[in-house]
Design a protein around this motif. Structure first.
Motif, mmCIF file in Angstrom:
data_model
loop_
_atom_site.group_PDB
_atom_site.id
_atom_site.type_symbol
_atom_site.label_atom_id
_atom_site.label_comp_id
_atom_site.label_asym_id
_atom_site.label_seq_id
_atom_site.Cartn_x
_atom_site.Cartn_y
_atom_site.Cartn_z
ATOM 1 N N TYR A 137 20.721 95.746 59.048
ATOM 2 C CA TYR A 137 19.839 96.712 59.600
ATOM 3 C C TYR A 137 19.120 97.826 58.623
ATOM 4 O O TYR A 137 17.991 97.717 58.640
ATOM 5 C CB TYR A 137 20.511 97.423 60.708
ATOM 6 C CG TYR A 137 19.782 98.576 61.378
ATOM 7 C CD1 TYR A 137 18.986 98.172 62.599
ATOM 8 C CD2 TYR A 137 20.061 99.804 61.067
ATOM 9 C CE1 TYR A 137 18.089 99.076 63.085
ATOM 10 C CE2 TYR A 137 19.319 100.880 61.838
ATOM 11 C CZ TYR A 137 18.513 100.509 63.044
ATOM 12 O OH TYR A 137 17.731 101.552 63.529
ATOM 13 N N GLY A 165 17.076 95.901 56.217
ATOM 14 C CA GLY A 165 15.773 95.163 56.661
ATOM 15 C C GLY A 165 14.821 96.446 56.575
ATOM 16 O O GLY A 165 13.595 96.127 56.207
ATOM 17 N N MET A 166 15.178 97.627 56.608
ATOM 18 C CA MET A 166 13.988 98.581 56.674
ATOM 19 C C MET A 166 13.770 98.906 55.325
ATOM 20 O O MET A 166 12.626 99.172 54.992
ATOM 21 C CB MET A 166 14.686 99.899 57.503
ATOM 22 C CG MET A 166 14.863 99.701 58.848
ATOM 23 S SD MET A 166 14.738 101.097 60.117
ATOM 24 C CE MET A 166 16.410 101.697 59.991
ATOM 25 N N CYS A 171 8.623 101.245 58.136
ATOM 26 C CA CYS A 171 8.705 100.717 59.436
ATOM 27 C C CYS A 171 10.113 101.013 59.882
ATOM 28 O O CYS A 171 11.122 101.635 59.608
ATOM 29 C CB CYS A 171 9.034 99.166 58.948
ATOM 30 S SG CYS A 171 7.249 98.359 58.571
ATOM 31 N N ARG A 172 10.007 100.835 61.401
ATOM 32 C CA ARG A 172 11.030 101.066 62.101
ATOM 33 C C ARG A 172 11.420 99.825 62.657
ATOM 34 O O ARG A 172 10.790 98.700 62.601
ATOM 35 C CB ARG A 172 10.567 102.188 63.466
ATOM 36 C CG ARG A 172 10.358 103.248 62.872
ATOM 37 C CD ARG A 172 10.446 104.498 63.927
ATOM 38 N NE ARG A 172 11.793 104.772 64.386
ATOM 39 C CZ ARG A 172 12.247 105.615 65.005
ATOM 40 N NH1 ARG A 172 11.229 106.793 65.392
ATOM 41 N NH2 ARG A 172 13.531 105.940 65.287
ATOM 42 N N THR A 173 12.645 99.402 63.389
ATOM 43 C CA THR A 173 13.278 98.275 63.797
ATOM 44 C C THR A 173 13.208 98.266 65.397
ATOM 45 O O THR A 173 13.540 99.075 65.858
ATOM 46 C CB THR A 173 14.637 98.087 63.153
ATOM 47 O OG1 THR A 173 14.637 98.621 61.891
ATOM 48 C CG2 THR A 173 15.128 96.682 63.558
ATOM 49 N N THR A 196 14.835 95.951 67.785
ATOM 50 C CA THR A 196 16.163 95.052 67.904
ATOM 51 C C THR A 196 16.141 94.412 69.026
ATOM 52 O O THR A 196 16.058 95.036 70.091
ATOM 53 C CB THR A 196 17.323 95.384 67.351
ATOM 54 O OG1 THR A 196 17.088 96.162 66.116
ATOM 55 C CG2 THR A 196 18.154 94.407 67.093
ATOM 56 N N TYR A 209 10.167 90.044 60.235
ATOM 57 C CA TYR A 209 11.507 90.061 61.061
ATOM 58 C C TYR A 209 12.542 89.556 60.343
ATOM 59 O O TYR A 209 12.378 89.063 59.198
ATOM 60 C CB TYR A 209 11.213 89.330 62.338
ATOM 61 C CG TYR A 209 10.920 87.836 61.898
ATOM 62 C CD1 TYR A 209 11.968 87.007 62.022
ATOM 63 C CD2 TYR A 209 9.767 87.293 61.623
ATOM 64 C CE1 TYR A 209 11.989 85.674 61.893
ATOM 65 C CE2 TYR A 209 9.627 85.839 61.522
ATOM 66 C CZ TYR A 209 10.791 85.152 61.334
ATOM 67 O OH TYR A 209 10.735 83.616 61.039
ATOM 68 N N ALA A 263 15.270 90.975 64.686
ATOM 69 C CA ALA A 263 14.736 92.556 64.546
ATOM 70 C C ALA A 263 13.594 92.429 63.902
ATOM 71 O O ALA A 263 13.150 91.776 63.025
ATOM 72 C CB ALA A 263 15.795 93.253 63.512
ATOM 73 N N TYR A 264 12.521 92.939 64.862
ATOM 74 C CA TYR A 264 10.907 93.099 64.154
ATOM 75 C C TYR A 264 10.800 94.423 63.505
ATOM 76 O O TYR A 264 11.529 95.465 63.823
ATOM 77 C CB TYR A 264 9.986 93.080 65.445
ATOM 78 C CG TYR A 264 10.128 92.109 66.421
ATOM 79 C CD1 TYR A 264 9.583 90.782 65.858
ATOM 80 C CD2 TYR A 264 10.893 92.209 67.381
ATOM 81 C CE1 TYR A 264 10.020 89.601 66.712
ATOM 82 C CE2 TYR A 264 11.090 91.110 68.340
ATOM 83 C CZ TYR A 264 10.542 89.941 68.092
ATOM 84 O OH TYR A 264 10.785 88.649 68.926
ATOM 85 N N LEU A 265 10.173 94.426 62.229
ATOM 86 C CA LEU A 265 9.814 95.671 61.512
ATOM 87 C C LEU A 265 8.288 95.952 61.654
ATOM 88 O O LEU A 265 7.661 95.431 61.450
ATOM 89 C CB LEU A 265 10.057 95.345 60.055
ATOM 90 C CG LEU A 265 11.439 95.267 59.423
ATOM 91 C CD1 LEU A 265 12.288 96.550 59.983
ATOM 92 C CD2 LEU A 265 12.142 94.052 59.793
#
Lengths: 473, 473
Positions: free
Chosen positions: B338, B341-342, B348-350, B352, B380, B394-396
């Motif tokens: 998590y 990814g950031m 960016c924020r996630t 999910t 993602y 998870a999309y950023l």
């Protein structure tokens, strides 16, 4: 401590009979599948408990969820009790029509709605029995493990949160129901759960209905987990000089994390009874009857571990049953213990207990209960799903002998008191029904019972769903 | 289909602030453990969701069940919302004080009340985290397997019906909570369940509170199942040319009944992120990260079976991690996905997702969702508890970019639609919170939601327990 409901006296509930206008509507819709014949009503006013037969006013043999919804909608309109009926194998008075009303017989709802072998799930109508289900999925290499002994319907098993001999490994109905179709008290059809293995989506309505004994709605379809048939299965028996040794061996097996599939205790009296019934020729000593599931190597390893543990506790006469025929013979004998016990004591009825305790307390509660039973002079035997800490002490009392009955009820109450003091439960798998309503108050406490009542009132404001069971509103 | 609640807009609930007289009573009882300091309130008005901070009016740091009961009794008297707070790791807006009120911080309730190693049970206060629990029982050869990644509190994990990487073998909080101490909406203290492994005694209040997200009461103590530490543990990774191959291998593993303890998917993007974060040097291809628990021989056998299956599906670079250090390195990397990814997408924020489907549909839903994500151009990654059919895409999205946010929410909604059409769920383990209330209506249906509302009204007639979450009353 609240005494259990004496088995021969029913609570003084007001009757709420089916009015003529409702009976006419049922007859119009169901024809001769709506019956008021005395023999049919009587068959639906009893279960395997010693309570007197208490028939409903009418029995409707439903064949679909829509038909159940029709009956419940009528019942809601007229304030009439509805009692779901599967095969009638419950043990605590669940099916007795203590306020009259309609018995909704689901035994014709026997469709396997859908098997999804890839997902290890199946959806069945509530009247499908566990044996039927297992017959139908075996060819696909699958099985449903929950086995309460009786060939109960899966709807009934969900209603009492049943378990039985395989629960130590596979869990109970609580862990194995994924979703339900339910006719609610207003006659509406709802679906709970999904076919996903897990979910965090809102309140767990599935688990609320499982174990609700028909008091919140009628379950008409059940979606269940299935399991791949194990590559290897083997069973073994092992005899012990006393019950404590057998129980202590069990504790050790569980603590070691052996994934044993079944671990059943029979006391010497139970062995004597099944010997007589099934001609097993076992020594009349306490024994464990065990089953192992897994790969060939895994089963072998489990069995070796268990054999070493049982030897440590003085277990002897360790004997294997690897062929399906031998295994079936042993498990059939175990499942017939209830009838074997009665056959040993003609003219008797069985008063069965169902306490379940943390496993560290199991030897202690059994020993105390055995001492009391011996002192009472009543015939008795013990069978137990000891891997779960659950056992049944069955007293055989002469039919109609009020003194013997009272003795059995007193012993049962004392055992439940002990179980609750040990942080256990008055019922591991049979449910509350009529018989254990007092016990439930002691076990759950006034606060929890009050919550259960609030839930019941909220979901069944007219108190028509199997009223008078679990608690008095 | 109901849209999810846009993450940047809160529902227009009426505020119900804490009146001065109540605040005075809290200050009198709690002294400086009752705080209205802005920083403290803000810390309690957020979780890991992208919702804006929405602070409560006051925070009370409780140290006992009686103290919680005192707060709730006050709140009930004044009609003020109560929001239980553990470590703040929930993901769907559960903790936001959308109507104001009091945050009941349980993080100081960290006593291990009682370990019963013989029974494989433990009772903990709700603020104990899973890592604390595991530290405290390890010396006794025991562990608690539920592992949602975050070092969440056990009360919080019960409240969201959490699960995580070990659920494929050990189940979720649903299967592992035996009993609870709960402060109900009236401020009464009740106990649910027993320490027995199973029970048929009345409605399953334990399962009703598990997953209720603080909307029915405050859980202050939790009794859990423990497990013997496995004799042998080994982990392995295996890489695949595409996600479908990895998923199909998983399906086969589950269908064969391999008792795999963990079976996690990482897509190529997730591998890239954890590589960068944890310097793992993995090929940037989809991979399974697996763990096996059992006896030495059992683990070896499981691993051989799994290696054969993965090879069948083109799995390559099968690699073992048998030392605790290697395993820890891999799982730490997985748990940091998590944040990794950031870190790959600064600013960016996630967003999910958390869908869970019957496993036979898993490859299909992931492939469709990947195609949509690729087409959208949003960064993602995917991690998944694929043994359960559960995965997180998870999309950023750039912080404050309304268009990207809207795109992510649209993709998320389409994925949930697919999951529900496949008889799956919108949330496998994160819960509904604020974000998924619309999804829940689609998934559960109006009838089931109506029942949930009835239960909520019955148990919390003043709607003070974490109001505005799961559904709008």
């Amino acid at each position: 401590m609240n005494a259990p409901l004496p088995n021969e006296v029913l609570p003084a509930y007001d009757r709420r009979p089916v009015p003529d206008v409702m009976l006419a509507a049922l007859r119009e819709r169901f024809g001769d599948r709506c019956s008021t014949v005395a023999a049919v009503r009587e068959q639906h006013g009893r279960d395997e408990s010693p309570f007197p037969v208490t028939p409903p006013d009418a029995v409707v043999f439903c064949e679909s969820t829509d038909e159940v919804a029709f009956v419940v909608t009528q019942a809601a309109a007229h304030g009439v009790p509805v009692i779901p009926f599967g095969v009638g194998s419950s043990l605590e008075g669940h099916l007795l029509a203590v306020q009259g009303g309609v018995s909704v017989d689901l035994s014709r709802m026997t469709r396997i709605v859908r098997v999804n072998p890839e997902d290890l799930t199946v959806t069945v109508e509530a009247g499908v029995t566990r044996e039927q289900l297992n017959r139908e999925v075996r060819d696909q290499g699958l099985f449903f493990p929950i086995d309460p002994g009786a060939n109960a319907s899966l709807g009934g098993m969900a209603a009492t949160r049943a378990s039985g001999t395989n629960a130590v490994r596979y869990g109970t109905m609580r862990e194995n129901v994924l979703g339900l179709t339910v006719v609610t008290a207003s006659g509406e059809i709802i679906h709970t759960g999904t076919r996903a293995r897990k979910s965090s989506a809102g309140y767990d309505l599935t688990r609320l209905f499982v174990g609700s004994e028909g008091t919140l709605g009628v379950m008409t379809e059940v979606t269940l987990k299935l399991y791949p048939l194990p590559e290897a299965v083997s069973a073994a028996i092992c005899q012990f000089t006393d019950i404590a040794a057998a129980v202590n061996a069990t504790i050790q097996i569980i603590q070691m994390g052996v994934p044993i599939a079944r671990c059943e205790l029979l006391d010497a009296n139970a062995v004597r009874a099944v010997n007589a019934q099934s001609k097993l020729g076992l020594k009349e000593r306490p024994m464990l009857l065990m089953e192992f599931h897994g790969s060939d190597a895994g089963v072998k390893e489990q069995a070796e571990t268990v054999q070493a543990i049982t030897a440590e506790f003085g277990g002897a006469d360790f004997e294997w049953a690897s062929t399906p025929e031998e295994r079936t013979r042993l498990w059939t004998a175990r499942h017939k213990a209830y009838f074997a016990g009665m056959a040993m004591n003609p003219g008797c009825r069985t008063v069965t207990t169902d306490t379940c305790v943390p496993i560290s307390r199991l030897a202690e509660i059994i020993e105390a209960s055995v001492a009391d039973a011996d002192a009472s002079g009543l015939p008795y035997y013990i069978v137990g799903h000891v891997g779960d800490g659950n056992f049944h002490l069955a007293y055989l009392v002469k039919d109609g002998d009020a003194d013997e009955r009272a003795t059995a009820e007193r012993l049962s109450m004392e055992m439940v008191q002990r179980a609750i003091a040990m942080e256990g439960t008055c019922t591991g798998e049979h449910g509350i029904g009529l018989h254990k309503m007092g016990f439930l108050v002691d076990e759950a406490g006034a606060g929890s019972i009050a919550l259960m009542r609030e839930i019941k009132r909220a979901l069944d404001p007219k108190n028509i769903m199997n009223p008078g069971k679990i608690f008095v509103l």
